[in-house]
Write a protein that holds these residues in place. Sequence first.
Motif, mmCIF file in Angstrom:
data_model
loop_
_atom_site.group_PDB
_atom_site.id
_atom_site.type_symbol
_atom_site.label_atom_id
_atom_site.label_comp_id
_atom_site.label_asym_id
_atom_site.label_seq_id
_atom_site.Cartn_x
_atom_site.Cartn_y
_atom_site.Cartn_z
ATOM 1 N N HIS A 87 0.837 -1.201 0.122
ATOM 2 C CA HIS A 87 -0.043 0.122 -0.157
ATOM 3 C C HIS A 87 1.067 1.373 -0.061
ATOM 4 N N THR A 88 1.688 1.294 -1.025
ATOM 5 C CA THR A 88 2.691 2.514 -1.062
ATOM 6 C C THR A 88 2.470 2.868 -2.654
ATOM 7 N N ARG A 89 2.854 4.228 -2.684
ATOM 8 C CA ARG A 89 2.886 4.666 -4.055
ATOM 9 C C ARG A 89 4.561 5.206 -4.242
ATOM 10 N N CYS A 90 5.454 4.848 -5.066
ATOM 11 C CA CYS A 90 6.682 5.252 -5.068
ATOM 12 C C CYS A 90 7.170 5.826 -6.422
ATOM 13 N N ARG A 91 7.973 6.960 -6.224
ATOM 14 C CA ARG A 91 8.483 7.726 -7.503
ATOM 15 C C ARG A 91 9.543 6.783 -8.335
ATOM 16 N N ARG A 92 9.305 6.186 -9.455
ATOM 17 C CA ARG A 92 10.102 5.153 -10.130
ATOM 18 C C ARG A 92 11.471 5.604 -10.134
ATOM 19 N N LEU A 93 11.642 6.802 -10.512
ATOM 20 C CA LEU A 93 12.845 7.334 -10.883
ATOM 21 C C LEU A 93 13.615 7.562 -9.394
ATOM 22 N N GLY A 94 13.143 7.216 -8.545
ATOM 23 C CA GLY A 94 13.766 7.636 -7.119
ATOM 24 C C GLY A 94 14.189 6.151 -6.418
ATOM 25 N N LEU A 95 13.705 4.899 -7.031
ATOM 26 C CA LEU A 95 14.200 3.812 -6.815
ATOM 27 C C LEU A 95 15.211 3.416 -7.262
ATOM 28 N N ILE A 96 16.253 2.649 -6.571
ATOM 29 C CA ILE A 96 17.650 1.892 -6.944
ATOM 30 C C ILE A 96 17.486 0.512 -7.238
ATOM 31 N N PHE A 97 17.490 0.262 -8.495
ATOM 32 C CA PHE A 97 17.725 -0.945 -9.170
ATOM 33 C C PHE A 97 19.125 -1.544 -9.217
ATOM 34 N N ASP A 98 18.985 -3.034 -8.841
ATOM 35 C CA ASP A 98 20.251 -3.403 -9.321
ATOM 36 C C ASP A 98 20.510 -3.564 -10.791
ATOM 37 N N ALA A 99 21.999 -3.415 -11.100
ATOM 38 C CA ALA A 99 22.488 -3.472 -12.385
ATOM 39 C C ALA A 99 21.745 -4.184 -13.532
ATOM 40 N N SER A 100 21.216 -5.458 -12.976
ATOM 41 C CA SER A 100 20.819 -6.430 -13.629
ATOM 42 C C SER A 100 19.443 -6.013 -14.182
ATOM 43 N N TRP A 101 18.726 -5.102 -13.698
ATOM 44 C CA TRP A 101 17.620 -4.556 -14.122
ATOM 45 C C TRP A 101 17.645 -3.605 -15.041
ATOM 46 N N SER A 102 18.533 -3.627 -16.253
ATOM 47 C CA SER A 102 19.512 -2.879 -16.889
ATOM 48 C C SER A 102 18.463 -1.851 -18.262
ATOM 49 N N THR A 103 17.584 -2.604 -18.588
ATOM 50 C CA THR A 103 16.819 -1.959 -19.511
ATOM 51 C C THR A 103 15.538 -1.656 -19.047
ATOM 52 N N LYS A 104 14.731 -0.607 -19.836
ATOM 53 C CA LYS A 104 13.341 -0.452 -19.496
ATOM 54 C C LYS A 104 12.345 -1.431 -19.279
ATOM 55 N N ALA A 105 12.395 -2.501 -20.247
ATOM 56 C CA ALA A 105 11.715 -3.754 -20.187
ATOM 57 C C ALA A 105 11.816 -4.382 -18.669
ATOM 58 N N HIS A 106 13.183 -4.648 -18.429
ATOM 59 C CA HIS A 106 13.503 -5.307 -17.088
ATOM 60 C C HIS A 106 12.835 -4.205 -16.009
ATOM 61 N N ARG A 107 12.831 -3.180 -15.859
ATOM 62 C CA ARG A 107 12.535 -2.488 -14.961
ATOM 63 C C ARG A 107 11.077 -2.328 -14.736
ATOM 64 N N ASP A 108 10.326 -2.316 -16.044
ATOM 65 C CA ASP A 108 9.048 -2.571 -16.097
ATOM 66 C C ASP A 108 8.472 -3.703 -15.480
ATOM 67 N N THR A 109 9.253 -4.922 -15.761
ATOM 68 C CA THR A 109 8.855 -6.029 -14.985
ATOM 69 C C THR A 109 8.914 -6.020 -13.633
ATOM 70 N N ALA A 110 10.104 -5.387 -13.007
ATOM 71 C CA ALA A 110 10.358 -5.326 -11.785
ATOM 72 C C ALA A 110 9.247 -4.498 -10.879
ATOM 73 N N CYS A 111 8.906 -3.413 -11.687
ATOM 74 C CA CYS A 111 7.685 -2.543 -11.224
ATOM 75 C C CYS A 111 6.438 -3.247 -11.122
ATOM 76 N N ALA A 112 6.168 -4.084 -12.044
ATOM 77 C CA ALA A 112 5.076 -5.286 -12.129
ATOM 78 C C ALA A 112 5.029 -5.909 -11.017
#
Length: 122
Positions: A87-112
Motif C-alpha cells: 500500500h505504497t506509491r513510489c516515484r520510479r525514478l527515485g528507486l534504486i535497481f540492481d544493474a541486472s535490471w538494466s533495460t526499461k523492459a526489465h525495470r517494467d517487469t520489476a515494477c509489475a
Amino acid sequence: MPILTEGRTAGDFVLYEVPEYSRDLATIAAGADLDAGTVLGRITASGKYVRSVRTATDGSETPVAVLRRAAAAADADVPNAILQARHTRCRRLGLIFDASWSTKAHRDTACAALAAAGITTT
C-alpha cells in the motif's frame, strides 16, 4: 562550519503510504550496504531481504519491497530494517535497481512485481 550532507531519505521515492500499514520490519542479509530506495527481494530459504537481482535463483529475483532507510549490511545482517512492503506509491525514478535490471523492459517487469506486492510506481 563544515558542510553536512543529508543523503537519501524516503522523501526521495515515497509519494504515498499509510505509516501504520505500509511498513514492515525485516532482516537485511549481510553482503552489501544498501541505500534507502533499494528494490529488495526475499530469499525463500531464510526469509531475509537482499537487493533484488534479476538473474538470482533464490527467490530474491522477484522484487517485493523497497528499503526505507539505509542498511549497513556489508559485514553483518541488519535486523529491524524498515521496508515499504505494501500500500505504497513510489516515484520510479527515485528507486534504486540492481544493474541486472538494466533495460526499461526489465525495470517494467520489476515494477509489475512490486505492484503485485501492493507497491505502485509512477
